[in-house]
Design a protein around this motif. Structure first.
Motif: not given
Length: 454
Positions: A81-89, A400-406, A448-453
């Motif tokens: 939940n925390s990662l999904s909600d933060a990234l919209g994925v 997963c976080v890095r890939l989701a941002k991509k 920071k990874l969740l919010v930074q590009d």
């Protein structure tokens, strides 16, 4: 006063009402009985329902697991939940730590043992011993499944693996031998080097004296390869079924590793997501998980991205990105560990296994994850999701976080939650150990990874 006529009418009506109620009740019972009779006949005429027809979390009547092997696989898929909600994925984790042996390796252990039994190489309750070289999880799974099926186990492992793993093995009745790791291709250690994999192979051969023994020998040692060449000759020996055997599981090269995920993990993920999946992320030690699962998912939906998560000290990231197995730490001579320079256990390697070679055609990308990022992710997940995970799971989720941002919002990414943190108290979850290894315990790295590009 009521006339005789009225009393007669009332009595007749009461009688008819009683008869009507009785008839209605009888018809109801009869129709119900007829329906049940025909329904039972219809069910008997239907073919038996395969297990795969049910979703993994569906409770089925009269379903009882057949011992410990019956509990392997069919694990839930959980939304992080925390990662999904933060990234919209949608970041979903396959909860493999819920297997009876506590990790994804239960699938591999069960498949390898069952295939050996099908080939006539192993027979339970004959004193046979299964040998394996492992950093822990596969050994625990082999000890768990082996014990349930009637086999002894001997596990060879590096001497710097988390202490919890060797204790778990001993509790399961396995014999544990710790060795000092070295490169599997080290020329100075050529003939069955001190590397745990080669020692396991050697111990299996020593148990049975020879690879294909005659009926006068105490037992048989089988070193399984990707193929089964020579097995027909072996199975033709008379009286071999009751001989105690030393069996080398060989998880790195055994095709059963790949098959366990191609036939199990992949189909489960496809069914649980209803095919709505955009990417699959996994680390690789033997390579079986990413190869088998990724290959199945791509066979159903070719557009799915299969992405490798790789820890420090491993050469697999460079193999995917640049086509060369190389790690800078090897040339610098500054490795903390002897095989892979990382606090992450279970993934990362510096040679190509047969199972990982099967993954090369289907891996689309790779991400290198630092120890600090993996540690940070583990602490972040406990704080925000109550998920207490091991080091390789944390490494997977950083990727997963890095890939989701991509990929951008709205995508669905599935990964493997390999094991829980309970196997990592002495190292990965030990802040004092991490400080001595100069690895920061800093939850803000992931924040920071969740919010930074990138």
């Amino acid at each position: 006063m009521t006339s005789n006529w009225e009393r007669l009418v009332q009595a007749r009506l009461s009688k008819e009402l009683f008869v009507g109620i009785a008839l209605g009740f009888s018809l109801c019972l009869s129709s119900t009985s007829l329906w049940l009779y025909f329904e039972r006949g219809r069910r008997k005429s239907r073919p038996p329902v395969e297990f795969d027809d049910f979703t993994p979390i569906e409770i089925v009547r009269n379903e009882v697991a057949n011992g410990i092997p019956g509990l392997v696989g069919n694990t839930p898929l959980v939304r992080i939940n925390s990662l999904s909600d933060a990234l919209g994925v949608e970041i979903l984790g396959k909860a493999e730590f819920l297997n009876p042996g506590g990790s994804v390796k239960d699938r591999v252990a069960l498949k390898i043992i069952e295939e050996a039994e099908e080939q006539g190489l192993l027979h339970p309750h004959c004193g046979s011993t299964i040998f394996e070289g492992t950093v822990g999880s596969t050994g625990i799974s082999i000890a768990t499944i082996g014990r349930a099926k009637g086999y002894e186990t001997t596990i060879i492992m590096p001497d710097d693996v988390a202490e919890e793993k060797s204790k778990a093995l001993e509790a399961l009745g396995a014999k544990v031998e710790k060795v000092r790791p070295s490169s599997i291709v080290d020329k100075k250690q050529a003939s069955f080097s001190s590397l745990f994999v080669n020692v396991a192979r050697r111990r299996a051969l020593e148990f049975g004296n020879t690879e294909i023994a005659d009926d006068q020998d105490e037992g048989i040692a089988i070193s399984t390869k990707a193929t089964s060449e020579g097995m027909d000759d072996f199975k033709s020996h008379v009286g071999m079924a009751t001989k105690a055997r030393g069996f080398f599981a060989d998880q790195f090269e055994n095709r059963g590793n790949y098959d366990a995920h191609f036939k199990g993990t992949g189909p489960e993920i496809h069914r649980q997501t209803n095919g709505e999946i955009d990417a699959f992320v996994s680390g690789a030690g033997t390579g079986g998980t990413i190869a088998g699962t990724g290959a199945y998912l791509k066979s159903i939906k070719p557009s799915i991205k299969v992405v490798l998560a790789d820890p420090p000290g491993s050469g697999l990231y460079n193999k995917i990105k640049f086509g060369v197995m190389f790690n800078a730490k090897e040339s610098e001579g500054t490795r903390r560990r002897h095989q892979v320079d990382t606090v992450v256990e279970g993934i990362g390697i510096n040679r190509l296994t047969h199972n990982f070679e099967l993954a090369l055609p289907i891996i689309d990308d790779a991400y290198a994850v630092t120890d600090a990022e993996a540690v940070s992710m583990s602490r972040y997940l406990v704080k925000n999701d109550g998920l207490f995970l091991g080091s390789s799971s944390a490494c997977n989720l950083v990727t997963c976080v890095r890939l989701a941002k991509k990929l951008g919002p709205g995508k669905t990414i599935v990964t493997i939650l390999c094991d829980s943190g309970t196997r990592h108290y002495s190292k990965f979850w030990n802040d004092e150990y991490l400080r001595k290894a100069n690895i920061p315990v800093d939850i803000s790295i992931v924040e920071k990874l969740l919010v930074q590009d990138d």
